[in-house]
Design a protein around this motif. Structure first.
Motif, PDB file in Angstrom:
ATOM      1  N   SER A  38      -4.993 -16.094  -3.114  1.00 43.14           N
ATOM      2  CA  SER A  38      -4.479 -16.511  -4.421  1.00 43.14           C
ATOM      3  C   SER A  38      -3.438 -15.507  -4.918  1.00 43.14           C
ATOM      4  CB  SER A  38      -5.623 -16.602  -5.431  1.00 43.14           C
ATOM      5  OG  SER A  38      -6.148 -15.306  -5.698  1.00 43.14           O
ATOM      6  N   GLN A  39      -2.647 -15.933  -5.897  1.00 42.37           N
ATOM      7  CA  GLN A  39      -1.628 -15.049  -6.447  1.00 42.37           C
ATOM      8  C   GLN A  39      -2.259 -13.806  -7.076  1.00 42.37           C
ATOM      9  OE1 GLN A  39       0.951 -16.871  -9.324  1.00 42.37           O
ATOM     10  NE2 GLN A  39       2.259 -15.072  -9.544  1.00 42.37           N
ATOM     11  N   SER A  40      -3.376 -13.992  -7.769  1.00 39.74           N
ATOM     12  CA  SER A  40      -4.028 -12.848  -8.421  1.00 39.74           C
ATOM     13  C   SER A  40      -4.560 -11.860  -7.386  1.00 39.74           C
ATOM     14  CB  SER A  40      -5.158 -13.326  -9.329  1.00 39.74           C
ATOM     15  OG  SER A  40      -6.138 -14.025  -8.586  1.00 39.74           O
ATOM     16  N   THR A  41      -5.126 -12.377  -6.293  1.00 43.30           N
ATOM     17  CA  THR A  41      -5.634 -11.501  -5.240  1.00 43.30           C
ATOM     18  C   THR A  41      -4.489 -10.724  -4.591  1.00 43.30           C
ATOM     19  OG1 THR A  41      -7.468 -13.019  -4.785  1.00 43.30           O
ATOM     20  CG2 THR A  41      -6.922 -11.411  -3.069  1.00 43.30           C
ATOM     21  N   MET A  42      -3.363 -11.406  -4.362  1.00 45.39           N
ATOM     22  CA  MET A  42      -2.218 -10.736  -3.755  1.00 45.39           C
ATOM     23  C   MET A  42      -1.612  -9.717  -4.711  1.00 45.39           C
ATOM     24  SD  MET A  42      -0.481 -10.277  -1.047  1.00 45.39           S
ATOM     25  CE  MET A  42      -0.892 -11.649   0.035  1.00 45.39           C
ATOM     26  N   SER A  43      -1.588 -10.028  -6.001  1.00 42.13           N
ATOM     27  CA  SER A  43      -1.089  -9.068  -6.993  1.00 42.13           C
ATOM     28  C   SER A  43      -1.951  -7.811  -7.012  1.00 42.13           C
ATOM     29  CB  SER A  43      -1.063  -9.708  -8.381  1.00 42.13           C
ATOM     30  OG  SER A  43      -0.125 -10.760  -8.443  1.00 42.13           O
ATOM     31  N   ASN A  44      -3.259  -8.022  -6.896  1.00 38.85           N
ATOM     32  CA  ASN A  44      -4.173  -6.884  -6.846  1.00 38.85           C
ATOM     33  C   ASN A  44      -3.934  -6.048  -5.587  1.00 38.85           C
ATOM     34  OD1 ASN A  44      -7.178  -5.978  -5.742  1.00 38.85           O
ATOM     35  ND2 ASN A  44      -6.873  -5.602  -7.933  1.00 38.85           N
ATOM     36  N   ALA A  45      -3.680  -6.733  -4.465  1.00 38.08           N
ATOM     37  CA  ALA A  45      -3.411  -6.025  -3.216  1.00 38.08           C
ATOM     38  C   ALA A  45      -2.138  -5.192  -3.341  1.00 38.08           C
ATOM     39  CB  ALA A  45      -3.281  -7.018  -2.063  1.00 38.08           C
ATOM     40  N   LEU A  46      -1.111  -5.759  -3.996  1.00 36.51           N
ATOM     41  CA  LEU A  46       0.136  -5.021  -4.181  1.00 36.51           C
ATOM     42  C   LEU A  46      -0.091  -3.777  -5.041  1.00 36.51           C
ATOM     43  CD1 LEU A  46       3.169  -4.684  -3.873  1.00 36.51           C
ATOM     44  CD2 LEU A  46       3.487  -6.309  -5.766  1.00 36.51           C
ATOM     45  N   SER A  47      -0.895  -3.905  -6.055  1.00 35.19           N
ATOM     46  CA  SER A  47      -1.192  -2.756  -6.916  1.00 35.19           C
ATOM     47  C   SER A  47      -1.880  -1.643  -6.135  1.00 35.19           C
ATOM     48  CB  SER A  47      -2.079  -3.194  -8.083  1.00 35.19           C
ATOM     49  OG  SER A  47      -1.404  -4.120  -8.913  1.00 35.19           O
ATOM     50  N   ARG A  48      -2.837  -2.024  -5.289  1.00 37.22           N
ATOM     51  CA  ARG A  48      -3.557  -1.030  -4.487  1.00 37.22           C
ATOM     52  C   ARG A  48      -2.627  -0.370  -3.467  1.00 37.22           C
ATOM     53  NH1 ARG A  48      -8.435  -4.302  -2.124  1.00 37.22           N
ATOM     54  NH2 ARG A  48      -8.970  -2.269  -1.201  1.00 37.22           N
ATOM     55  N   LEU A  49      -1.722  -1.159  -2.886  1.00 36.38           N
ATOM     56  CA  LEU A  49      -0.771  -0.616  -1.918  1.00 36.38           C
ATOM     57  C   LEU A  49       0.204   0.345  -2.593  1.00 36.38           C
ATOM     58  CD1 LEU A  49      -0.141  -3.909   0.063  1.00 36.38           C
ATOM     59  CD2 LEU A  49      -1.011  -1.784   1.085  1.00 36.38           C
ATOM     60  N   ARG A  50       0.650  -0.024  -3.787  1.00 37.92           N
ATOM     61  CA  ARG A  50       1.556   0.857  -4.531  1.00 37.92           C
ATOM     62  C   ARG A  50       0.876   2.187  -4.837  1.00 37.92           C
ATOM     63  NH1 ARG A  50       4.064  -3.798  -8.599  1.00 37.92           N
ATOM     64  NH2 ARG A  50       6.019  -4.107  -7.431  1.00 37.92           N
ATOM     65  N   GLN A  51      -0.383   2.107  -5.175  1.00 35.47           N
ATOM     66  CA  GLN A  51      -1.121   3.330  -5.487  1.00 35.47           C
ATOM     67  C   GLN A  51      -1.298   4.187  -4.238  1.00 35.47           C
ATOM     68  OE1 GLN A  51      -5.019   2.591  -7.103  1.00 35.47           O
ATOM     69  NE2 GLN A  51      -5.329   4.727  -7.699  1.00 35.47           N
ATOM     70  N   TYR A  52      -1.636   3.554  -3.129  1.00 35.94           N
ATOM     71  CA  TYR A  52      -1.868   4.309  -1.895  1.00 35.94           C
ATOM     72  C   TYR A  52      -0.589   5.002  -1.422  1.00 35.94           C
ATOM     73  CZ  TYR A  52      -3.105   5.545   2.858  1.00 35.94           C
ATOM     74  OH  TYR A  52      -3.324   6.250   4.025  1.00 35.94           O
ATOM     75  N   PHE A  53       0.523   4.255  -1.400  1.00 40.44           N
ATOM     76  CA  PHE A  53       1.771   4.812  -0.878  1.00 40.44           C
ATOM     77  C   PHE A  53       2.570   5.556  -1.939  1.00 40.44           C
ATOM     78  CE2 PHE A  53       0.985   1.364   2.242  1.00 40.44           C
ATOM     79  CZ  PHE A  53       1.070   2.115   3.408  1.00 40.44           C
TER      80      PHE A  53
END
Length: 316
Positions: free
Chosen positions: A33-48
């Motif tokens: 879902s869009q919300s799940t992907m948005s959450n994934a992007l947030s986590r990736l931004r934080q990690y990198f």
């Protein structure tokens, strides 16, 4: 599963985001879902510790860090996919696997029908998905979008294996009632004529014109451009235009079109058409079968028509 505190499941999401440059489309690509992907992007931004995707005007663009990550992540996922999905054997009479090939309309005309006939004769159940060639086709291999490319050898990537399939040469094609079909086609007449040219999908200079300029310092007047090779031969009919075409394609279509075939009035390099696949998939039993099938189909094409020593004359 985590590696250096990175949830490895996020690599699939990262690949989709960097490919699509759009959260919604990336979610659709991996069935999230869009919300799940948005959450994934947030986590990736934080990690990198990087935005990865930034808004530029009306679209999202990759940051420099994301550009560096893109090919590396795709390479890792392709390697995993080819390792996990590999089968110890392949039976084309039982398999319903789909192979995706990037092929020009030229190869679709002269090579692919023979390959499909061989597959049918042997009871193959596999499916084929033929796609139009694109600029930098090796990127399609590296992104896992293509199983096989069929392209001129000089366009193949040095990073992946290739296998030559067949040779071809160029001929000039004109309408049989055109003044150009009468007498000898000299260099002067060739350069004074208006030409039909195939323009690559990326909108660059036609390949033939690049070669003409680089090797001979010459240019020609292009009157018509088209998006495929076969169309060039149709478009000369009823005109004084001239097309410089692959000999195999021209000989294939001359029985259905009122055209004359003439020698090109300058020295020409031969074209070598090859197949190329991803280096990680050289041992894929299905691709080995497909490559063998294409080799056999290419061998069945025979020698290139109109080889030197066999002059071409107008066909009426």
């Amino acid at each position: 599963m985590r590696f250096k505190k990175l949830d490895l499941n996020l690599l699939v999401a990262l690949d989709a985001l960097l490919t699509e440059k759009n959260v919604t489309r990336a979610g659709e690509r991996v069935f999230l879902s869009q919300s799940t992907m948005s959450n994934a992007l947030s986590r990736l931004r934080q990690y990198f510790d990087d935005d990865l995707l930034v808004q530029v005007g009306g679209r999202m663009e990759l940051t420099p860090r994301a550009e560096l990550l893109h090919e590396a992540v795709r390479d890792v996922l392709v390697r995993i996919d080819t390792t996990v999905a590999a089968r110890p054997a392949f039976d084309p009479t039982e398999s319903e696997r789909e192979f995706t090939l990037f092929v020009s309309d030229y190869s679709m005309e002269v090579l692919i029908p023979g390959m499909l006939a061989l597959a049918h004769q042997r009871g193959s159940r596999v499916r084929f998905n033929f796609k139009q060639q694109v600029g930098q086709p090796h990127r399609s291999l590296e992104r896992g979008e293509a199983d096989l490319l069929i392209i001129p050898s000089n366009f193949c990537s040095p990073d992946h294996p290739l296998d030559p399939l067949f040779d071809d040469r160029f001929v000039c094609v004109v309408w049989q009632d055109s003044p150009l079909a009468q007498g000898t086609l000299t260099m002067e007449r060739y350069l004074q004529a208006r030409h039909v040219a195939m323009v690559p999908a990326d909108g660059g200079l036609p390949v033939f014109d690049t070669w003409l300029a680089n090797d001979h310092g010459l240019s020609r007047e292009i009157g018509i451009t088209t998006y495929n090779f076969s169309a060039m031969l149709h478009l000369v009919v009823g005109t004084d235009l001239i097309a410089t075409s692959h000999a195999r394609l021209a000989h294939l279509l001359r029985g259905t079109l009122p055209i004359a075939l003439l020698p090109v009035p300058l020295s020409m390099k031969k074209l070598q058409q090859s197949m190329q696949w991803h280096k990680y998939r050289s041992r894929d039993p299905g691709l080995i079968w497909l490559r063998d099938l294409l080799r056999e189909a290419a061998a069945g094409m025979g020698p290139c028509p109109g080889e030197p020593g066999s002059p071409l004359t107008p066909i009426r």
